[in-house]
Design an enzyme around this catalytic site. Structure first.
Site, PDB file in Angstrom:
ATOM      1  N   SER A 128       3.069 -43.120 -37.822  1.00  0.00           N
ATOM      2  CA  SER A 128       2.214 -42.335 -36.928  1.00  0.00           C
ATOM      3  C   SER A 128       2.976 -41.199 -36.271  1.00  0.00           C
ATOM      4  O   SER A 128       4.029 -41.402 -35.677  1.00  0.00           O
ATOM      5  CB  SER A 128       1.660 -43.225 -35.818  1.00  0.00           C
ATOM      6  OG  SER A 128       0.621 -44.010 -36.293  1.00  0.00           O
ATOM      7  N   ASP A 188      -5.832 -37.051 -30.880  1.00  0.00           N
ATOM      8  CA  ASP A 188      -4.760 -38.027 -31.061  1.00  0.00           C
ATOM      9  C   ASP A 188      -3.410 -37.339 -31.246  1.00  0.00           C
ATOM     10  O   ASP A 188      -2.642 -37.659 -32.160  1.00  0.00           O
ATOM     11  CB  ASP A 188      -5.047 -38.953 -32.246  1.00  0.00           C
ATOM     12  CG  ASP A 188      -4.098 -40.148 -32.269  1.00  0.00           C
ATOM     13  OD1 ASP A 188      -3.701 -40.596 -31.176  1.00  0.00           O
ATOM     14  OD2 ASP A 188      -3.743 -40.614 -33.364  1.00  0.00           O
ATOM     15  N   HIS A 243      -1.569 -41.903 -29.593  1.00  0.00           N
ATOM     16  CA  HIS A 243      -1.549 -43.363 -29.489  1.00  0.00           C
ATOM     17  C   HIS A 243      -0.150 -43.948 -29.557  1.00  0.00           C
ATOM     18  O   HIS A 243       0.069 -45.088 -29.160  1.00  0.00           O
ATOM     19  CB  HIS A 243      -2.468 -43.999 -30.549  1.00  0.00           C
ATOM     20  CG  HIS A 243      -1.965 -43.928 -31.945  1.00  0.00           C
ATOM     21  ND1 HIS A 243      -2.409 -42.991 -32.849  1.00  0.00           N
ATOM     22  CD2 HIS A 243      -1.072 -44.684 -32.609  1.00  0.00           C
ATOM     23  CE1 HIS A 243      -1.808 -43.182 -34.006  1.00  0.00           C
ATOM     24  NE2 HIS A 243      -0.991 -44.197 -33.891  1.00  0.00           N
TER      25      HIS A 243
END
Length: 385
Positions: free
Chosen positions: A211, A130, A97
């Site tokens: 992230s 992801d 993402h």
């Protein structure tokens, strides 16, 4: 049977209009020869034990050398995340993402721990897990991360996260492993892009921009990829949650990364069933519709069966089922338990394989995306988790 917990998260890259250049300069806090010493202990022995393996300081020093800052510059804003250096010539692992918005006209810029910046391109992505691998153009002499064994983790073990929350480069936070297996259904603030996977839970602070960065043990070994954080009901005016972070175990991430490095794409396992979440379901387990000719059908599973376990792990619902399947590799044979109590039976299913081109999602009974959504370690839509 203890019902597994499904947590909800938001995506963890940060997206905004004019986001400042990554972070502030790190300060040197080491004592200088003229600095006052407020102890009878010699200055050169103060905190000497803290830089040895087994300390947060040591883990932070090791992990910081192999952590990168990632910015994806797009027409509508800038996505910010972190990455884990895999090779000296510039292959970097991050969350899918973080780079998912990169397209025509966008630019990926990566800063390494030595302060250098490199343009980067996407090598491959794995939406269901992801994960993504990018390549830094012209990089050399980088320090690859040391990968650990996430299967060896224990609840209560100390861990350290390194990343760039809010573009603050080389930010270090610490905590413990809170749980080893959580079903995470994560998406953005709009409720789109929801993906389901199995992650470990930590109370280590994970913030927007973390992230894709490393979660390491006290030996400095990467044990997971930071990905999500639960904000509770804060977005709807309810209580804010703290200390609920989630990360992708490195044993899973390593398998996917190796495939992306080799082939530019990854595979995911196929059980050969479909299903949904329904608030009317009163029993633990996932009621499935079996796909003709698929692995489940070949093993004797029928439509309407309720799957209650994958291996030794209980399954609470369809989201839980999908997350548990993703913990296994394509081609692996897994025991699948149908029903409960005296009527339970177990069959062995050889999982199929498919190229991972889209997220694993779970619809609700009304056809809407289901599961809980936890914020990833940085929300791509600009709101802090």
């Amino acid at each position: 049977m203890t019902k597994p917990i499904i947590v909800t998260a938001l995506l963890a890259g940060l997206l905004g209009g004019a986001i400042g250049v990554g972070g502030s300069a790190l300060l040197d806090h080491q004592a200088t020869p003229t600095a006052p010493v407020l102890s009878s202990q010699p200055a050169n022995t103060v905190n000497a034990a803290d830089v040895k393996p087994g300390s947060v300081t040591y883990a932070a020093q090791v992990a910081s050398k192999s952590t990168a800052d990632i910015k994806v510059q797009m027409a509508q804003g800038t996505a910010v995340g972190s990455g884990i250096v895999l090779s000296s010539d510039g292959y970097v692992l991050t969350n899918n993402h973080v780079v998912a918005g990169a397209g025509s006209g966008s630019k990926i810029v990566v800063s390494t721990s030595d302060g250098k910046q490199y343009p980067a391109t996407i090598t491959g992505t794995s939406p269901s897990y992801d994960l993504a691998v990018i390549k830094l153009d012209g990089a050399s002499g980088l320090t690859p991360a040391i990968l650990g064994d996430s299967d060896a983790l224990q609840v209560g073990e100390q861990v350290v996260a390194v990343g760039s929350p809010d573009s603050l480069s080389n930010t270090v936070t610490s905590g413990i492993v809170s749980a080893l297996s959580r079903t995470v259904a994560a998406g953005d603030e709009s409720g789109s892009g929801v993906t389901v996977y199995n992650g470990l839970q930590t109370d280590t602070p994970i913030n927007p921009g973390n992230s894709g960065g490393p979660l390491v043990n006290l030996q400095g070994q990467v044990v997971a990829v930071n990905s999500a954080v639960d904000t509770g009901q804060a977005s709807s005016g309810g209580p804010q949650s703290f200390g609920l972070g989630f990360a992708i175990p490195i044993n899973t991430a390593e398998r996917i990364a190796n495939q992306l490095l080799k082939d530019g794409e990854a595979t995911k396992p196929v059980l050969g069933v479909s299903g949904s979440l329904s608030s009317s379901d009163r029993e633990d387990g996932a009621t499935v519709t079996v796909q003709k000719g698929g692995p489940a059908a070949s093993a004797g599973i029928s439509s309407g069966d309720v799957i209650t376990k994958i291996g030794d792990t209980p399954v609470a619902d369809y989201a839980d089922l999908m997350a548990q399947v993703l913990t296994h590799a394509p081609g692996e044979t897994v025991p699948v338990t149908i029903g409960s109590g005296s009527g339970a039976r177990t069959v062995k299913v050889k999982l199929g394989s498919t190229v991972d081109k889209q997220q694993t999602t779970v619809p609700e009974s009304d056809g809407q995306s289901g599961g809980s959504r936890l914020p990833f370690g940085g929300n791509p839509f600009g709101q802090l988790p």
